[in-house]
Design a protein around this motif. Structure first.
Motif, mmCIF file in Angstrom:
data_model
loop_
_atom_site.group_PDB
_atom_site.id
_atom_site.type_symbol
_atom_site.label_atom_id
_atom_site.label_comp_id
_atom_site.label_asym_id
_atom_site.label_seq_id
_atom_site.Cartn_x
_atom_site.Cartn_y
_atom_site.Cartn_z
ATOM 1 N N ASP A 199 8.288 3.244 -3.541
ATOM 2 C CA ASP A 199 9.426 3.858 -3.232
ATOM 3 C C ASP A 199 9.847 3.304 -1.604
ATOM 4 O O ASP A 199 9.632 4.036 -0.731
ATOM 5 N N ASP A 200 10.441 1.916 -1.824
ATOM 6 C CA ASP A 200 11.008 1.502 -0.367
ATOM 7 C C ASP A 200 12.286 1.479 -0.224
ATOM 8 O O ASP A 200 12.840 1.033 0.567
ATOM 9 N N GLY A 201 13.099 2.030 -1.333
ATOM 10 C CA GLY A 201 14.532 1.932 -1.041
ATOM 11 C C GLY A 201 15.207 0.556 -1.483
ATOM 12 O O GLY A 201 16.526 0.408 -1.377
ATOM 13 N N GLN A 202 14.316 -0.316 -1.699
ATOM 14 C CA GLN A 202 14.745 -1.777 -1.940
ATOM 15 C C GLN A 202 14.536 -2.312 -3.387
ATOM 16 O O GLN A 202 15.066 -2.060 -4.455
ATOM 17 N N ASN A 203 13.329 -3.055 -3.168
ATOM 18 C CA ASN A 203 12.743 -3.737 -4.580
ATOM 19 C C ASN A 203 11.597 -3.215 -5.310
ATOM 20 O O ASN A 203 11.088 -3.586 -6.118
ATOM 21 N N GLY A 209 4.886 -6.198 6.597
ATOM 22 C CA GLY A 209 5.865 -5.486 7.582
ATOM 23 C C GLY A 209 6.416 -4.238 7.163
ATOM 24 O O GLY A 209 7.266 -3.767 7.797
ATOM 25 N N GLU A 210 6.390 -3.838 5.793
ATOM 26 C CA GLU A 210 7.298 -2.814 5.247
ATOM 27 C C GLU A 210 6.223 -1.552 5.296
ATOM 28 O O GLU A 210 5.081 -1.607 5.074
ATOM 29 N N THR A 211 7.028 -0.255 5.525
ATOM 30 C CA THR A 211 6.446 0.956 5.279
ATOM 31 C C THR A 211 7.160 1.661 4.161
ATOM 32 O O THR A 211 8.277 1.687 4.182
ATOM 33 N N ALA A 212 6.362 2.220 3.037
ATOM 34 C CA ALA A 212 6.803 2.808 1.987
ATOM 35 C C ALA A 212 6.207 3.904 1.462
ATOM 36 O O ALA A 212 4.891 4.046 1.694
ATOM 37 N N ASP A 213 6.867 4.689 0.564
ATOM 38 C CA ASP A 213 6.088 5.828 -0.068
ATOM 39 C C ASP A 213 5.614 5.217 -1.511
ATOM 40 O O ASP A 213 5.999 4.580 -2.010
ATOM 41 N N MET A 214 3.998 5.396 -1.483
ATOM 42 C CA MET A 214 3.504 5.317 -2.824
ATOM 43 C C MET A 214 3.251 6.517 -3.754
ATOM 44 O O MET A 214 2.576 7.399 -3.359
ATOM 45 N N LEU A 215 3.854 6.515 -4.819
ATOM 46 C CA LEU A 215 3.773 7.480 -5.677
ATOM 47 C C LEU A 215 2.664 7.262 -6.894
ATOM 48 O O LEU A 215 2.954 6.377 -7.588
ATOM 49 N N LEU A 216 1.773 8.311 -7.115
ATOM 50 C CA LEU A 216 0.862 8.121 -8.049
ATOM 51 C C LEU A 216 0.985 9.143 -9.106
ATOM 52 O O LEU A 216 0.720 10.265 -8.624
ATOM 53 N N ILE A 240 -3.703 -3.415 5.885
ATOM 54 C CA ILE A 240 -3.041 -2.200 5.101
ATOM 55 C C ILE A 240 -3.451 -0.845 5.962
ATOM 56 O O ILE A 240 -4.540 -0.683 6.222
ATOM 57 N N THR A 241 -2.378 -0.040 6.113
ATOM 58 C CA THR A 241 -2.458 1.098 6.875
ATOM 59 C C THR A 241 -2.017 2.325 5.976
ATOM 60 O O THR A 241 -0.791 2.260 5.504
ATOM 61 N N ILE A 242 -2.670 3.324 5.787
ATOM 62 C CA ILE A 242 -2.345 4.447 5.085
ATOM 63 C C ILE A 242 -2.023 5.693 6.045
ATOM 64 O O ILE A 242 -2.828 6.116 6.847
ATOM 65 N N ASN A 243 -0.721 5.796 6.143
ATOM 66 C CA ASN A 243 -0.290 6.938 6.914
ATOM 67 C C ASN A 243 -0.238 8.222 6.436
ATOM 68 O O ASN A 243 -0.543 9.067 7.506
ATOM 69 N N ASN A 261 2.086 11.824 -3.782
ATOM 70 C CA ASN A 261 2.875 10.930 -2.660
ATOM 71 C C ASN A 261 2.310 10.702 -1.423
ATOM 72 O O ASN A 261 2.037 11.676 -0.486
ATOM 73 N N TYR A 262 1.805 9.351 -1.229
ATOM 74 C CA TYR A 262 1.382 9.057 -0.173
ATOM 75 C C TYR A 262 2.317 7.921 0.614
ATOM 76 O O TYR A 262 3.494 7.570 0.175
ATOM 77 N N ASN A 263 1.988 7.638 1.887
ATOM 78 C CA ASN A 263 2.731 6.528 2.852
ATOM 79 C C ASN A 263 1.856 5.431 3.281
ATOM 80 O O ASN A 263 0.834 5.782 3.722
ATOM 81 N N VAL A 264 2.443 4.396 3.009
ATOM 82 C CA VAL A 264 1.472 2.996 3.328
ATOM 83 C C VAL A 264 2.383 2.050 4.395
ATOM 84 O O VAL A 264 3.611 2.050 3.996
ATOM 85 N N THR A 265 1.447 1.283 4.734
ATOM 86 C CA THR A 265 2.231 0.350 5.793
ATOM 87 C C THR A 265 1.460 -1.232 5.343
ATOM 88 O O THR A 265 0.334 -1.152 5.638
ATOM 89 N N ALA A 266 2.226 -2.181 5.021
ATOM 90 C CA ALA A 266 1.678 -3.582 5.048
ATOM 91 C C ALA A 266 1.872 -4.165 6.386
ATOM 92 O O ALA A 266 3.009 -4.466 6.980
ATOM 93 N N ASP A 267 0.590 -4.899 6.925
ATOM 94 C CA ASP A 267 0.903 -5.580 8.187
ATOM 95 C C ASP A 267 1.874 -6.797 7.937
ATOM 96 O O ASP A 267 1.858 -7.477 7.229
ATOM 97 N N PRO A 268 2.609 -7.070 9.237
ATOM 98 C CA PRO A 268 3.612 -8.371 9.185
ATOM 99 C C PRO A 268 2.855 -9.699 8.661
ATOM 100 O O PRO A 268 3.541 -10.485 8.217
ATOM 101 N N SER A 269 1.658 -9.631 9.028
ATOM 102 C CA SER A 269 0.938 -10.790 8.862
ATOM 103 C C SER A 269 0.251 -10.949 7.525
ATOM 104 O O SER A 269 -0.307 -12.184 7.260
#
Length: 335
Positions: A199-203, A209-216, A240-243, A261-269
């Motif tokens: 759930d990133d509100g887009q695609n 570089g994006e932070t989004a909710d991950m629903l399992l 990968i960072t799990i917030n 409901n988790y929240n994760v971030t992918a590094d811009p690189s």
């Protein structure tokens, strides 16, 4: 119909106009009667004191009747009826301590004194805690109740619908030994991952570089409920960072589901198309523990031809079919 009436079925001879409704007799499960009157079958469950009545009639309508008391364990000289108390009910489940009670009826011709009973099993998921009970004297036909006489621990990792056996041994001063086998099935939760939604509100995918909710979406497809579940999401990938990495589920009933409901971030690189592995570690009450692994791909991996050329992927150009890039009427969609 030519019906023969007798005192085997009626107290008095039926009168004209009387109506009788017959119900099919329910034999103990596993038994059947052939057209020739042969009773046969294999009984896999305990049957204690079932009255079976038989009537035999010859061609001259001379008949005789007899009632037998049927018992699945009569051949051993001792009738045994077992019952289980485990976790507040009769269902054996993972991690529980089960109490075993038995009712015995001694059938041999002479009484047995100083008798005792013991149980054992070689099943790796069953640990016998209390295996011995002193009985004393067994009188012929006299019921003996051994309430919660034995107990065993069910391993937390026992597979769902696991069948196991407990062997019983009864001995007395007559030097006789009576052996029997009790059959049980144990149940445990089976937690499966049904769906992963970004759930990133887009695609609905995790891009660099994006932070989004991950629903399992998880489901319990096993035979036992799971409770007090601590659900920890892990990933050792440095990109990968799990917030938010922990979720709690109080109870997950059989055939029910829950959203984590988790929240994760992918590094811009993070490279486009990078494949990363997540581990969902679920631990709960009674020692339940399971790990579910799943993969997620980072970024867009589909060719959208927005570049107008073939620079996004390493395309191959073998073959002899004609093609062209249309600069006038571009189209995006499914073909």
């Amino acid at each position: 119909y030519d019906l023969q009436f007798s005192d085997f079925y009626f107290d008095t001879i039926p009168s004209t106009g009387d109506k009788y409704v017959y119900d099919k007799y329910a034999f103990p499960e596993g038994l059947s009667v052939s057209e020739d009157g042969l009773l046969s079958g294999i009984v896999t469950q305990p049957v204690i004191g079932e009255a079976l009545s038989f009537k035999v009639t010859d061609n001259n309508f001379i008949y005789d009747t007899e009632t037998f008391i049927f018992d699945a364990y009569a051949s051993s000289g001792i009738m045994m009826q077992d019952s289980i108390s485990s976790g507040g009910d009769s269902i054996i489940e993972y991690g529980e301590i089960a109490n075993l009670s038995v009712e015995l009826i001694y059938l041999d011709s002479d009484s047995a004194t100083s008798s005792s009973m013991s149980i054992s099993t070689d099943d790796p998921y069953i640990n016998i805690l209390d295996d011995y009970e002193y009985i004393g004297t067994m009188q012929i036909g006299e019921p003996i109740m051994l309430e919660n006489a034995f107990s065993f621990q069910v391993d937390a990792g026992i597979p769902n619908e696991h069948a196991f056996e407990i062997e019983t041994t009864i001995t007395g001063t007559t030097k006789q030994t009576w052996l029997d086998t009790l059959h049980y099935i144990a149940y445990s939760p089976v937690i499966e991952l049904l769906d992963v939604f970004i759930d990133d509100g887009q695609n609905n995918r995790l891009d660099p570089g994006e932070t989004a909710d991950m629903l399992l979406n998880i489901s319990n497809t096993g035979g036992s409920r799971a409770s007090v579940l601590q659900c920890l999401l892990e990933n050792t990938d440095p990109l990968i960072t799990i917030n938010i990495d922990s979720q709690f589920v109080a109870t997950l009933e059989v055939d029910s589901s829950a959203i984590l409901n988790y929240n994760v971030t992918a590094d811009p690189s993070t490279p486009i198309g990078h494949l990363t592995v997540f581990d969902l570690d679920i631990a709960g009450n009674l020692g339940f523990d399971t790990i579910i692994s799943f993969e997620e791909r980072i970024g867009l991996t589909l060719e959208d031809f927005e570049t107008g050329d073939f620079n996004m992927f390493n395309w191959g150009f073998q073959g002899d079919i004609d093609w062209m890039i249309d600069q006038l009427y571009p189209y995006e969609g499914d073909y």
